[in-house]
Design an enzyme around this catalytic site. Structure first.
Site, short mmCIF file in Angstrom:
data_model
loop_
_atom_site.label_atom_id
_atom_site.label_comp_id
_atom_site.label_asym_id
_atom_site.label_seq_id
_atom_site.Cartn_x
_atom_site.Cartn_y
_atom_site.Cartn_z
N ARG A 163 11.79 48.18 11.60
CA ARG A 163 11.76 47.81 13.04
C ARG A 163 10.35 47.39 13.41
O ARG A 163 10.14 46.42 14.12
CB ARG A 163 12.22 48.99 13.89
N ASP A 192 16.45 46.76 7.51
CA ASP A 192 17.34 47.02 8.65
C ASP A 192 17.69 45.67 9.29
O ASP A 192 17.25 44.62 8.81
CB ASP A 192 16.70 47.99 9.66
N HIS A 263 23.52 47.67 9.04
CA HIS A 263 22.07 47.52 9.20
C HIS A 263 21.54 46.46 8.23
O HIS A 263 20.51 46.65 7.58
CB HIS A 263 21.36 48.87 9.00
N ASP A 326 24.78 54.56 7.34
CA ASP A 326 25.06 54.97 8.73
C ASP A 326 25.49 53.78 9.58
O ASP A 326 25.20 52.63 9.27
CB ASP A 326 23.81 55.61 9.35
N GLU A 327 26.18 54.10 10.66
CA GLU A 327 26.49 53.15 11.73
C GLU A 327 27.04 51.83 11.20
O GLU A 327 26.36 50.80 11.25
CB GLU A 327 25.22 52.92 12.58
N TRP A 392 22.63 63.86 9.73
CA TRP A 392 21.80 63.59 10.91
C TRP A 392 22.49 63.95 12.21
O TRP A 392 21.88 63.83 13.27
CB TRP A 392 21.34 62.14 10.92
N PHE A 418 11.72 62.27 15.46
CA PHE A 418 10.48 62.25 16.20
C PHE A 418 10.35 60.98 17.06
O PHE A 418 9.32 60.77 17.71
CB PHE A 418 9.28 62.39 15.26
N ASP A 419 11.39 60.13 17.05
CA ASP A 419 11.37 59.00 17.99
C ASP A 419 11.88 59.41 19.36
O ASP A 419 11.74 58.66 20.32
CB ASP A 419 12.14 57.79 17.45
N GLU A 470 11.79 51.55 16.68
CA GLU A 470 12.09 50.50 17.67
C GLU A 470 11.01 50.43 18.75
O GLU A 470 10.63 49.36 19.20
CB GLU A 470 13.43 50.78 18.36
#
Ligand code: ACM
Length: 533
Positions: A163, A192, A263, A326-327, A392, A418-419, A470
């Site tokens: 990102r 990504d 991604h 993921d996703e 996660w 930590f984001d 991001e």
């Protein structure tokens, strides 16, 4: 005598993470120009690392001598110390650092580093700056006896360089700060939707096209504002090899992550034939959020990513290779005749099952090469057992995966992302919306199921912090979000103790080291917030 939990007799002994056993001893050992290291065979990498830390600030670079008083010894008979444990004795007339394995010595060197006067930790001046002092101030280590063994074998930190790209020089510093806290894994999120950062010789467009986007969204997913500024970057093979070596010298494994089958928009921009609708031209994504575009499921796509993974495994010696997972929205597969047909031919109940099927094919390839696949898991039920599950969502997902027989890394987003903002304060910079994760929340990470069922507990390899970027364009911002939360994560992953006041007290002692290193460390204690679990 063990150190009682809340007694910190001397600030210099407030180590993070807390050693398993620590007893203060009288006296201090003075390092000066006459000090020599006695470096046993196999201990040379630890001696080199020690010099790396000592020389810039002190001008000292102690040589080997057979009668050296600072001893670095490997003793395979010390089997109780395992792969990473070490023993350290500092007395007035000598230092003895021993371990069964070279990695244990590297962990012990980090403890020595924390015991040094904190100014010694300051980074070297930029070239052209003042030289190290000709007569260094006294460099002393406090007397102490330590036996230390980690509770968990996976103590990781993830960094998303897709990102927002970071130059490799910064990654060197990032790794060194992990090592200071005895973390042993850097998971490098290399690909990504918004960028592809690793060169692949067979497919140069991955970085040439996939490595740049025209602009970036301002604000969280769903915003309609963009910054109008191109963003890009990619590493060379030599840079990544150099990073692997720098990390290895500190006992840190770089686990590469190549995300499939979602991604992948940057790869689709570079090679449209990888998509479900090859005639569509997609750009490298400029938005944040979950992208609808996923990989097609033809043999040529599997072959493409096998080639990518071969190059990844050639460059990164890590026993673990992360394949994303993921996703993955399934809408494209559900509307693609080719995907529907593939699902039927593979005997799947429908195109939604292509997610697990695709990951299974990639996992197979990684296993055949003698490595271990790792994947993010939402519920994890579709992954082959060969996959280590990076869990996660919730701790319950982690325990369920362990019960099914997966190895598991605990990455519970409420405690390890930590984001998320460090607290609710309006003074905090824009962060990933959803939660606030303060220091106490990170410390509250569960590494064992509450029922303590032994076989499943044994499958929990450890824990990992995550930094998705991001909203994190600069290295300064990376460190603002990472510290001191990483200190709490390192503490939980290294020690089996659960004693918040003790940790909190030691963290205050540790701050002088972070200051010397230029790492931000304020804790927002005025605004405590606890994760909503
Ligand atoms: C994730 O946060 N999508 C693993």
């Amino acid at each position: 005598m063990d150190l009682p939990p809340t007694a910190h007799p001397r600030p210099e002994l407030t180590l993070v993470p807390r050693p398993r056993r620590l007893s203060p001893r009288p006296g201090r050992f003075r390092l000066d120009r006459t000090t020599r290291l006695r470096v046993a065979p196999g201990a040379e990498p630890a001696a080199d690392l020690l010099r790396t830390y000592l020389t810039p600030a002190t001008g000292l670079s102690p040589e080997h001598a057979d009668d050296g008083t600072f001893v670095l010894a490997l003793d395979p008979a010390l089997t109780g110390l395992g792969e990473e444990g070490y023993g350290l004795t500092v007395a007035e007339h000598g230092v003895l650092l021993r371990a069964a394995r070279p990695t244990g010595l590297l962990r012990g060197v980090q403890t020595v580093r924390q015991l040094l006067p904190s100014p010694v930790l300051a980074p070297p001046p930029p070239s052209g700056g003042p030289l190290p002092p000709v007569s260094p101030p006294p460099v002393e280590l406090p007397g102490v006896e330590i036996t230390d063994i980690p509770a968990h074998s996976w103590r990781g930190m993830h960094l998303d360089v897709a990102r927002h790209f970071q130059p490799v020089a910064y990654l060197h510093r990032f790794v060194d700060l992990l090592a200071l806290h005895k973390l042993n894994v850097l998971q490098l999120h290399l690909t990504d939707d918004q960028g592809w950062r690793m060169p692949v010789a067979a497919y140069p467009r991955l970085t040439e096209i996939g490595g740049r986007r025209t602009e970036s969204m301002i604000g969280p997913a769903g915003s309609d504002r963009f910054d109008g500024r191109p963003h890009g970057g990619s590493y060379t093979r030599a840079e990544l090899a150099g990073l692997v070596a720098h990390a290895a010298a500190r006992g840190v494994t770089v686990v590469p992550e190549i995300s499939v089958p979602g991604h992948v928009r940057s790869a689709l921009a570079a090679y449209p034939e990888l998509g479900n609708f090859p005639d569509r031209r997609l750009d490298v994504w400029t938005r944040w959020g979950v992208c609808e575009n996923v990989l097609g499921v033809g043999d040529h796509v599997l072959d493409f990513f096998r080639t990518v993974l071969d190059e990844v495994m050639d460059l990164f010696p890590s026993p673990y290779i992360h394949i994303g997972g993921d996703e993955v929205p399934t809408r494209e597969w559900e509307s693609s005749p080719t995907a529907i047909d593939r699902a039927a031919r593979e005997g799947l109940a429908g195109p939604r099952e292509l997610h697990g099927w695709f990951l299974g094919r990639m996992a197979e390839h990684v296993v055949r090469a003698g490595r271990r696949p790792v994947a993010w898991a939402e519920d994890g039920t579709t992954l082959p057992l060969s996959c280590t599950v990076m869990s996660w969502r919730t701790p319950e997902h982690a325990w369920a995966a362990a019960r099914r027989g997966h190895d598991v890394v605990q990455a519970d987003h409420r405690r390890t992302y930590f984001d998320y903002a460090r607290g609710p304060g309006s003074g905090e910079p824009p962060a990933q919306p959803g939660h606030a994760t303060d220091l106490r929340s990170v410390y509250g990470l569960d590494l064992l199921p509450r029922d303590g069922e032994a076989p499943q507990a044994g499958r929990v390899l450890g824990a990992q912090g995550q930094l998705w970027t991001e909203f994190v364009p600069t290295s300064r911002h990376i460190e603002y979000l990472t510290y001191p939360r990483l200190c709490a994560l390192a503490e939980r992953a290294w020690t089996a103790t659960d004693d918040w006041p003790d940790f909190r007290g030691r963290l205050d002692g540790h701050r002088a080291r972070l200051t010397a290193l230029g790492v931000p460390h304020d804790t927002l204690d005025d605004h405590p917030v606890h994760a909503t679990v």
